[in-house]
Design an enzyme around this catalytic site. Structure first.
Site, mmCIF file in Angstrom:
data_model
loop_
_atom_site.group_PDB
_atom_site.id
_atom_site.type_symbol
_atom_site.label_atom_id
_atom_site.label_comp_id
_atom_site.label_asym_id
_atom_site.label_seq_id
_atom_site.Cartn_x
_atom_site.Cartn_y
_atom_site.Cartn_z
ATOM 1 N N GLU A 74 0.197 -1.468 5.473
ATOM 2 C CA GLU A 74 1.271 -0.483 6.304
ATOM 3 C C GLU A 74 1.054 0.940 7.011
ATOM 4 O O GLU A 74 1.220 1.405 7.877
ATOM 5 C CB GLU A 74 2.670 -1.065 5.471
ATOM 6 N N ASP A 80 0.984 -1.078 -0.144
ATOM 7 C CA ASP A 80 0.569 -0.121 0.034
ATOM 8 C C ASP A 80 0.547 0.939 -0.175
ATOM 9 O O ASP A 80 1.862 0.993 0.212
ATOM 10 C CB ASP A 80 -1.110 0.219 0.881
#
Length: 365
Positions: free
Chosen positions: A125, A72
């Site tokens: 994350e 991400d």
């Protein structure tokens, strides 16, 4: 040679990965990752939390090395571009560049009979670490891919957040003595925050913890003694402090600091996953020395130092953890990761890949 010994080219992968927007939804990027693994003969699994996991080696290993990073990215998406020797775009250094290098090492890995290598790539994350919180890998050493400038980072501060709530009694501002002013009680609270760490020793690698007031809100009317006040604080912790230990100590400290007629509460911000706590790995551990030597031999800078941002590495501690990868959080001109000018040098991606291949081979022989 453009790729590793098995023909995988980390820069070619990065050229495919950076154009894929993964700030709002990681689905397309995860599909690319799975496709890449399968093309190299690896059969990954994607668990219910969205983690992509693949392993090589012994089923019951004496040594289990885990390679981790995330797919991400932060918003907004920054389009891909390439100058000679530099890839620009969102995720180029945080953390698709490190991912490309880790993939190179994983594909080249040939663990010994008592060793195992696991690739574990998380989906969240940058926000809540919902993927990492669900990982249960039983690794005994971890390499986490982040932009470290090819240094080996062995420690990082944690980050906690919470709200101090002060409660008093509302009254007319013309008769302030008839009420209890919650905003006025901020004065001893701020003093207590400034002195909270005065008697605490600095961590030998990370330095002192910090405690910073960041947002304040209080009062309902401009002519009324305020009955309520809220103050948000940011804590950057050092080992061995835990989130709950910090909460208990700060609440006790504030209770002793404010007048008895003011109510005090301190609550950590609610989140579905644990806070990222501080971690520290012994710089003399084999994981660190092997990775630093491999980076140095490959042409990297290879300093051993703390990492300056919070990472999911904290979820893997107290097992030995090292953070490593191409790219930088910031350079002489300013922010790189999370900035519109995010970039990574292709030479650094190749150097990181070579270093990781050598380190994985040494650690899993």
């Amino acid at each position: 040679m453009s790729g590793d010994a098995d023909g995988f080219d980390p820069v070619a992968f990065l050229e495919r990965a950076v154009p894929v927007a993964s700030n709002d939804d990681v689905g397309e990027m995860r599909d690319l990752l799975v496709e890449t693994l399968e093309a190299e003969g690896v059969d990954p699994t994607v668990d219910d939390a969205g983690n992509t996991v693949a392993s090589k080696g012994a089923a019951e290993p004496a040594t289990h090395l885990v390679l981790n990073t995330h797919i991400d990215t932060v918003s907004p998406h920054v389009p891909y571009d390439r100058d000679e020797g530099v890839i620009h775009g969102r995720g180029s250094c945080d953390a698709k560049g490190p991912l490309a290098a880790l993939l190179s090492a994983f594909f080249a890995a040939d663990p010994g009979p008592d060793a195992r290598v696991t690739l574990a790539i998380t989906p969240d994350e940058e926000l809540l670490s919902t993927g990492a919180a669900q990982l249960d890998l039983d690794g005994d050493r971890y390499i986490v891919g982040e932009p470290t400038g090819l240094d080996v980072c062995t420690a990082a501060k944690g980050r906690f957040e919470g709200t101090v709530s002060l409660s008093g009694v509302a009254a007319h501002a013309a008769e302030p003595q008839s009420g209890v002013n919650a905003v006025d009680a901020l004065a001893p609270v701020l003093d207590a925050l400034r002195s909270f760490d005065d008697d605490r020793e600095a961590h030998p690698d990370l330095g002192p913890a910090t405690l910073t007031p960041t947002m304040v809100d209080g009062g309902a009317n401009s002519n009324q003694v305020p009955a309520d006040c809220r103050l948000v604080v940011d804590r950057r912790s050092v080992p061995p402090e835990t989130a709950e230990g910090f909460r208990e100590e700060l609440e006790s400290t504030l209770r002793a600091a404010v007048p008895d007629d003011v109510g005090v509460d301190f609550a950590l911000t609610e989140r579905p996953t644990p806070f990222l706590e501080a971690f520290a790995t012994d710089p003399d551990h084999e994981l660190v020395t092997s990775l630093a030597a491999a980076s140095r031999d490959a042409g990297g800078r290879a300093d051993v130092r703390p990492f300056t941002a919070a990472t999911e590495a904290s979820y893997f501690s107290p097992a030995p953890v090292a953070v490593f990868g191409p790219g930088d959080l910031a350079d002489d001109e300013g922010a790189v990761a999370h900035a519109d000018r995010e970039y990574v040098r292709t030479d650094d991606v190749r150097t990181a890949a070579a270093a990781l291949r050598a380190a994985v081979a040494a650690l899993t022989a």
